[in-house]
Scaffold this active site. Sequence first.
Site, PDB file in Angstrom:
ATOM      1  N   ASP A 329       0.819  -1.217   0.000  1.00 15.93           N
ATOM      2  CA  ASP A 329       0.000   0.000   0.000  1.00 15.93           C
ATOM      3  C   ASP A 329       0.852   1.267   0.000  1.00 15.93           C
ATOM      4  OD1 ASP A 329      -2.039  -1.818   0.302  1.00 15.93           O
ATOM      5  OD2 ASP A 329      -2.793  -1.037   2.207  1.00 15.93           O
ATOM      6  N   ASP A 330       0.171   2.372  -0.366  1.00 14.89           N
ATOM      7  CA  ASP A 330       0.649   3.755  -0.216  1.00 14.89           C
ATOM      8  C   ASP A 330       1.767   4.159  -1.163  1.00 14.89           C
ATOM      9  OD1 ASP A 330      -1.206   3.816   1.791  1.00 14.89           O
ATOM     10  OD2 ASP A 330       0.244   3.786   3.446  1.00 14.89           O
ATOM     11  N   HIS A 380      -5.793   2.630  -4.062  1.00 12.20           N
ATOM     12  CA  HIS A 380      -5.961   2.708  -2.612  1.00 12.20           C
ATOM     13  C   HIS A 380      -6.531   4.097  -2.290  1.00 12.20           C
ATOM     14  CE1 HIS A 380      -5.367   1.586   1.495  1.00 12.20           C
ATOM     15  NE2 HIS A 380      -4.302   2.375   1.733  1.00 12.20           N
ATOM     16  N   HIS A 481       3.761  -2.262   3.125  1.00 11.48           N
ATOM     17  CA  HIS A 481       3.728  -0.916   2.556  1.00 11.48           C
ATOM     18  C   HIS A 481       5.031  -0.624   1.812  1.00 11.48           C
ATOM     19  CE1 HIS A 481       0.741  -0.782   5.800  1.00 11.48           C
ATOM     20  NE2 HIS A 481       0.179   0.234   5.157  1.00 11.48           N
TER      21      HIS A 481
END
Length: 519
Positions: A329-330, A380, A481
């Site tokens: 993610d991110d 996301h 992440h």
Amino acid sequence: MTETKHHNESSRRPGNPKEEAPGWNPSSSRPRPRIQIADPLAPASESAAAPNTPPVAKTPSVPAPQRRMLPSIEVEPPAEPSSKPVPTCVFDQTQHVRIPQQNATQAQGASPSSGNGVIPPHKGQAPTPSMPEPGCKRRAPKAIAILALVAVLVAGCGFGVHQWYVSHPVDITLDGAPTTIEGSQRTIQGLIDAGTVTPTPGNHLAVDGSVLKQGGGEAASVKLNGQATSDFATLLMDGDTIEVTNGKDTTEESTEETKTTKPAKADVKLTGTGAIHALSGPSEETVKVVTGKESGLTQTTVLKKSSGLSVKRYNADTKGKKMIALTFDDGPWPTTTDEILDILSSNGAKATFFTIGKQIPNHTSSVKRMKDDGHQICTHTYDHASGSGRGVNITYMTKAEQRAEIEKGMKAIEDVTGDKASKVVRLPGGNVNEETYRNLSDLITAEINWSIDTEDWSRPGADAIYQRLKNASAGSIILMHDGGGDRSQTVAALKKALPELKAQGYSFVTMDELLKNAQ
């Protein structure tokens, strides 16, 4: 002295023994006097030459009266051809008779001695009318007047009979009571106008049921001899039965359209538990939309209801296949994303990157490499639900803001890859509720949580992250992440764990691949 008198030739026949000379007595022995009658048409010398006759005083010449001739009146010829000529006549105002045109022509300017055959009147004597020739007939306007009078009388009688028929008294049954009506009350409208019956009119309504005009509906509901009627001008006859009640409401004219559409608020049915939240539905519903021509208002009726939105929550069951889904993610993020891409490539691993849309334009090369290496790129959200979402919870946002987060995040991916973005998403913090599912149901097919959280976002140390990675099993969805801060611990733990898991026979697949094998 001999008495001279002027007579018409037809008034005395010479030699008639019954016509005696005045002043002579038949018993007398004196010879019968002989009376010479002068012919005014004969020449003067002829009268003077008569034997044994004393001279007769000449009749003074009387000039022919001036005659004013009217224009000729043409007489239509007979229907069938005839050899006999049709005379043309003129009207002699002096003689008050019609005379043949040829005689009238001769009569103009004629004198007693002209020999034209016209006999002038004597002094003090009325002119003698000439007889018109056959065919000269006076028109008869009297017959036309008589016909017109007859027509008026017939029309008047018919009107009178009609007026009596429509207005004479009749006995009816009105709302169960015997009633005699006459005149203008012989119709239903007449009964209402006269106040004999006092129904309350209905209202005129819009398509949604609101009142457009108070009292603008039916004036009354009427049954005539047991049958409903809307013809209030019907003539009521003897023996009729009338029932009058309050008028019904009427509705404005409208247009109709039938269409299929996404339900405004689909029912949401949540089932099961697990990291995978698969959405199905809602099915479109069939509706009828009625639009009022006067008000412009619409009324929607559901003809076929939607099946609703189903959210099936479950964990992946790979049926013994040792599959693991690595998720990040991110990102994309400076340095870290590319380092992770290197580790995955060296281990033959595929992963799923849940990207932040607004970061993509600054790291297009990393995104392109994700695509080229066969990784799955998903959103996301655009900026991790910042603002009203407080950077972590999309459920705090309005419906429009929620949709914008997804749509803009997908577009950022498409702008770089040129491919349609995946409808598999991960919402910030995994925060979601029924209303969010309903609002985003046409944009996404699955919302992905995780079965193993490495908690690398808290930077617990590379070893702690490694230990959590080692606990993976078939069907595990592991959360890590590549962006959002310093992810050096994640990079170090991944370098150590992947070769070991690969040695144990695990393969690393994208979310689409896992979903395909876990259904």
